[in-house]
Design a protein around this motif. Structure first.
Motif, mmCIF file in Angstrom:
data_model
loop_
_atom_site.group_PDB
_atom_site.id
_atom_site.type_symbol
_atom_site.label_atom_id
_atom_site.label_comp_id
_atom_site.label_asym_id
_atom_site.label_seq_id
_atom_site.Cartn_x
_atom_site.Cartn_y
_atom_site.Cartn_z
ATOM 1 N N ARG A 76 0.812 -1.220 0.000
ATOM 2 C CA ARG A 76 0.000 0.000 0.000
ATOM 3 C C ARG A 76 0.847 1.272 0.000
ATOM 4 O O ARG A 76 0.536 2.234 -0.699
ATOM 5 C CB ARG A 76 -0.922 -0.022 1.211
ATOM 6 N N ARG A 105 2.341 1.748 -3.425
ATOM 7 C CA ARG A 105 1.320 2.211 -4.374
ATOM 8 C C ARG A 105 1.013 3.693 -4.183
ATOM 9 O O ARG A 105 0.816 4.426 -5.151
ATOM 10 C CB ARG A 105 0.051 1.366 -4.262
ATOM 11 N N MET A 106 0.985 4.165 -2.916
ATOM 12 C CA MET A 106 0.774 5.593 -2.655
ATOM 13 C C MET A 106 1.899 6.419 -3.273
ATOM 14 O O MET A 106 1.655 7.469 -3.870
ATOM 15 C CB MET A 106 0.721 5.864 -1.149
ATOM 16 N N LEU A 126 3.912 5.507 -5.807
ATOM 17 C CA LEU A 126 3.828 5.422 -7.272
ATOM 18 C C LEU A 126 2.714 6.307 -7.832
ATOM 19 O O LEU A 126 2.844 6.882 -8.912
ATOM 20 C CB LEU A 126 3.619 3.978 -7.715
ATOM 21 N N ALA A 127 1.630 6.426 -7.098
ATOM 22 C CA ALA A 127 0.499 7.250 -7.552
ATOM 23 C C ALA A 127 0.714 8.741 -7.278
ATOM 24 O O ALA A 127 -0.107 9.562 -7.683
ATOM 25 C CB ALA A 127 -0.786 6.776 -6.865
ATOM 26 N N GLY A 167 0.736 10.119 -4.279
ATOM 27 C CA GLY A 167 0.054 10.534 -3.052
ATOM 28 C C GLY A 167 1.008 10.869 -1.926
ATOM 29 O O GLY A 167 0.651 11.578 -0.982
ATOM 30 N N GLU A 194 5.396 11.538 -1.835
ATOM 31 C CA GLU A 194 6.652 11.467 -2.581
ATOM 32 C C GLU A 194 7.879 11.426 -1.683
ATOM 33 O O GLU A 194 8.993 11.302 -2.173
ATOM 34 C CB GLU A 194 6.748 12.647 -3.543
#
Length: 177
Positions: free
Chosen positions: A51, A54-55, A57-58, A60, A62
């Motif tokens: 999770r 994924r945050m 990569l998206a 959300g 950095e």
């Protein structure tokens, strides 16, 4: 817990420690240029089924310097919430920046009324800040926030020994077994 001291116990970084922690929050401090996530952040990401990755990569989170994100754990580790404190680029970490980061973390936790937390010190092992310097700086800062309990996630047993040795000279800090 005594209101005039901060209580600190050392636990090894790993899945077992994440599963057994009994704190209000887990504090993770990843670097912007460090992928995959390492240490406590990497273990947490594993428990959270990727999770955190994924945050990132998206976009959300950095891990930029001073970036903060609070998220839940979906009951997959032993605490209900995770604070992510971005550290920016690893090469830019030095003792002054480390001290500033630790104080920002502790002030944020105070404002959020977190009386107990688990944390792995950022940029220490391996890293640009020496282990004794980082421990000393963290203990000094933590002593200014009495009435809290800290599970310090350590990468190896000698790290825990250094915490005990350095804490012996620090007022307002009590080391628990």
């Amino acid at each position: 817990m005594p209101a005039d001291v901060v209580e600190i116990c050392c636990k090894p970084v790993g899945l077992d420690s994440l599963d057994r922690m009994d704190v209000d929050a887990l504090v993770l401090a990843p670097f912007q240029d460090e992928r995959p996530l390492r240490g406590a952040a990497g273990y947490s990401d594993w428990r959270l089924d990727g999770r955190l990755s994924r945050m990132i990569l998206a976009g959300g989170f950095e891990a930029r310097d001073r970036e903060v994100l609070l998220t839940d754990t979906l009951g997959r580790i032993g605490t209900p919430r995770v604070f992510l404190f971005g550290q920016g680029e690893r090469y830019a970490m030095d003792l002054t920046r480390f001290q500033r980061s630790v104080e920002r973390v502790l002030q944020t936790l105070d404002r959020a009324r977190m009386r107990s937390y688990a944390i792995e010190l950022p940029g220490v092992d391996p890293g640009p800040v020496s282990v004794p310097q980082a421990i000393s700086a963290f203990l000094e800062a933590a002593a200014g926030h009495p009435g809290t309990r800290v599970e310090l996630l350590v990468p190896y047993p000698r790290f825990a020994e250094l915490v005990s040795e350095i804490a012996a000279g620090e007022r307002g800090v009590k080391i628990l077994d």
